[in-house]
Design an enzyme around this catalytic site. Structure first.
Site, mmCIF file in Angstrom:
data_model
loop_
_atom_site.group_PDB
_atom_site.id
_atom_site.type_symbol
_atom_site.label_atom_id
_atom_site.label_comp_id
_atom_site.label_asym_id
_atom_site.label_seq_id
_atom_site.Cartn_x
_atom_site.Cartn_y
_atom_site.Cartn_z
ATOM 1 N N ASP A 1 23.063 19.101 55.164
ATOM 2 C CA ASP A 1 22.616 18.042 54.255
ATOM 3 C C ASP A 1 22.394 16.737 55.026
ATOM 4 O OD1 ASP A 1 23.141 19.761 51.863
ATOM 5 O OD2 ASP A 1 25.163 19.625 52.651
ATOM 6 N N HIS B 1 29.200 19.971 48.907
ATOM 7 C CA HIS B 1 27.939 20.597 49.326
ATOM 8 C C HIS B 1 27.330 21.257 48.091
ATOM 9 C CE1 HIS B 1 24.866 22.859 51.303
ATOM 10 N NE2 HIS B 1 25.358 23.972 50.825
HETATM 11 P P1 NAI Z 1 23.518 36.709 53.162
HETATM 12 O O1 NAI Z 1 23.761 37.337 51.829
HETATM 13 O O2 NAI Z 1 22.271 37.009 53.901
HETATM 14 O O3 NAI Z 1 24.734 37.090 54.133
HETATM 15 C C1 NAI Z 1 26.069 37.076 53.725
HETATM 16 C C2 NAI Z 1 26.789 38.167 54.494
HETATM 17 O O4 NAI Z 1 28.168 38.090 54.163
HETATM 18 C C3 NAI Z 1 26.318 39.574 54.116
HETATM 19 O O5 NAI Z 1 26.001 40.305 55.287
HETATM 20 C C4 NAI Z 1 27.521 40.158 53.395
HETATM 21 O O6 NAI Z 1 27.647 41.562 53.578
HETATM 22 C C5 NAI Z 1 28.652 39.401 54.066
HETATM 23 N N1 NAI Z 1 29.918 39.419 53.341
HETATM 24 C C6 NAI Z 1 30.147 39.476 52.008
HETATM 25 N N2 NAI Z 1 31.457 39.522 51.739
HETATM 26 C C7 NAI Z 1 32.088 39.463 52.930
HETATM 27 C C8 NAI Z 1 33.450 39.486 53.320
HETATM 28 N N3 NAI Z 1 34.419 39.577 52.415
HETATM 29 N N4 NAI Z 1 33.745 39.420 54.640
HETATM 30 C C9 NAI Z 1 32.766 39.345 55.566
HETATM 31 N N5 NAI Z 1 31.463 39.335 55.263
HETATM 32 C C10 NAI Z 1 31.126 39.393 53.962
HETATM 33 O O7 NAI Z 1 23.698 35.138 52.945
HETATM 34 P P2 NAI Z 1 23.275 33.932 53.904
HETATM 35 O O8 NAI Z 1 21.921 33.475 53.541
HETATM 36 O O9 NAI Z 1 23.558 34.311 55.309
HETATM 37 O O10 NAI Z 1 24.279 32.802 53.399
HETATM 38 C C11 NAI Z 1 25.670 32.947 53.604
HETATM 39 C C12 NAI Z 1 26.424 31.906 52.814
HETATM 40 O O11 NAI Z 1 26.153 30.606 53.285
HETATM 41 C C13 NAI Z 1 26.102 31.889 51.319
HETATM 42 O O12 NAI Z 1 27.328 31.723 50.609
HETATM 43 C C14 NAI Z 1 25.244 30.649 51.171
HETATM 44 O O13 NAI Z 1 25.331 30.115 49.871
HETATM 45 C C15 NAI Z 1 25.900 29.749 52.172
HETATM 46 N N6 NAI Z 1 25.075 28.614 52.660
HETATM 47 C C16 NAI Z 1 25.728 27.433 52.912
HETATM 48 C C17 NAI Z 1 25.052 26.358 53.437
HETATM 49 C C18 NAI Z 1 25.780 25.089 53.726
HETATM 50 O O14 NAI Z 1 25.105 24.121 54.102
HETATM 51 N N7 NAI Z 1 27.083 24.979 53.582
HETATM 52 C C19 NAI Z 1 23.615 26.429 53.712
HETATM 53 C C20 NAI Z 1 23.029 27.712 53.456
HETATM 54 C C21 NAI Z 1 23.754 28.766 52.935
#
Ligand code: NAI
Length: 331
Positions: free
Chosen positions: A159, A187
């Site tokens: 952000d 966030h």
């Molecule tokens: P994604 O769905 O592509 O990847 C998430 C991964 O986490 C998947 O491979 C899934 O199998 C795995 N996963 C689920 N439960 C798990 C567990 N208990 N232990 C280990 N791995 C587990 O999602 P993406 O796009 O990579 O985003 C990940 C997270 O980051 C989301 O929660 C998203 O909202 C968040 N995010 C946060 C941002 C920030 O600025 N703080 C910015 C963008 C995304």
């Protein structure tokens, strides 16, 4: 030669993981002279994909990469790690109540907190990326009491970087010349991107962003909502959420934390509130911080006007509610 640093990435088979692990292996996070060992955790349904990522890491022949652990076992993943980037989590799916998503993530972060507490290296630094990032970090802190609260943070640097990017575009100046924006709070869309202390380096010295933009109406409205809603705009355009910018800013967060912020520059980090700026103590809240010797410090003494005060308070209120919701999932 330096000893390798062990870096955990959870959710490593996901979108952000795929963008993040090569950056870490290239030295973007910890420096071009710092060898690393990557620990990658995901869940069993993603185990084949995780193994594919490991194959690509081998194929990329990164000189700094001294080892890869790819596993679905949290204990194995957490053992000996110096830095933990928590990207894994349960996404909100259509029709799901907020409470249901919270409950899933609370149980994930409770379990991973225990694994880190028992098996991570002493003084392990934790960055939570997965949403709800601030509250996941708070749960992690509660269930890893032996990890110092100073070592548990969440990502609001994306952000922060988005705010720098908007100012740079508006003024048509390189983003590297803009500094000291602030992201306050959660966030989420209640975050407050604050430019009141931000400056731009110009040929005639450093100037306040407010003076250069010279359009308070834009700064007090459209600028703020653009930054708050940038995540949704990326999803609309890409049909996928931001990944390269999230990964890049996670590297910025850890790099500045470990190696220090430049003199006269602060960055935004979600950290455990000590009550600074009358933000309730005990929330993970995004503040302006400077870093030195591997420790962050909240920037003190900034003037907060009435407009800003309301915004700091309303994002704090949302975090207080999230905290209560998270606790209600525990009982
Ligand atoms: P994604 O769905 O592509 O990847 C998430 C991964 O986490 C998947 O491979 C899934 O199998 C795995 N996963 C689920 N439960 C798990 C567990 N208990 N232990 C280990 N791995 C587990 O999602 P993406 O796009 O990579 O985003 C990940 C997270 O980051 C989301 O929660 C998203 O909202 C968040 N995010 C946060 C941002 C920030 O600025 N703080 C910015 C963008 C995304």
């Amino acid at each position: 030669a330096k000893e390798p640093v062990r870096v955990l990435v959870t959710g490593a088979a996901g979108q952000i993981g795929y963008a993040l692990v090569p950056m870490i292996a290239r030295g973007v996070m910890l420096g071009a002279d710092q060898p690393v060992i990557l620990h990658m955790l995901d869940i069993p349904p993603a185990s084949e994909a995780l193994n594919g990522v490991k194959m690509e890491l081998v194929d990329a022949a990164f000189p700094l990469l001294k080892g890869v652990v790819a596993t679905t076992d949290a204990v194995e993943a957490c053992t000996g790690v110096n830095i933990a980037v928590m990207v894994g989590g349960f996404p909100r799916k259509e029709g799901m109540e907020r409470k249901d998503v919270m409950s899933k993530n609370v149980s994930i972060y409770k379990a991973q907190a225990s694994a880190l507490e028992k098996h991570a290296a002493a003084n392990c630094k934790v960055l939570v990326v997965a949403n709800p990032a601030n509250t996941n970090a708070l749960i992690l802190k509660e269930f890893a009491p032996s990890i110092s609260e100073k070592n548990i943070t969440c990502l609001t640097r994306l952000d922060h970087n988005r705010a720098l990017g908007q100012i740079s575009e508006r003024l048509n100046v390189p983003v590297s010349e803009v500094k000291n924006v602030i992201i306050w709070g959660n966030h989420s869309s209640t975050q407050y991107p604050d430019v009141n202390h931000a400056t731009v380096k110009t040929p005639s010295g450093e100037k306040p962003v407010r003076q250069l933009v010279n359009d308070d109406a834009w700064l007090n409205a459209e600028f703020i909502t653009t930054v708050q809603q940038r995540g949704a705009a990326i999803i609309k355009a890409r049909k996928l959420s931001s990944a390269l910018s999230a990964a890049s800013s996670a590297c910025d967060h850890i790099r500045d934390w470990v190696l220090g912020t430049p003199e006269g520059t602060w960055v935004s980090m979600g950290v455990y509130s000590d009550g600074s700026y009358n933000v309730p103590a005990g929330l993970i809240y995004s503040f302006p911080v400077t870093c030195r010797n591997g420790e962050w410090q909240i920037v003190q003494g900034l003037q907060i006007d009435g407009f800003s005060r309301k915004k700091l308070d309303s994002t704090a209120e949302e975090l207080t509610e999230e905290k209560a919701l998270a606790y209600s999932c525990l009982s």
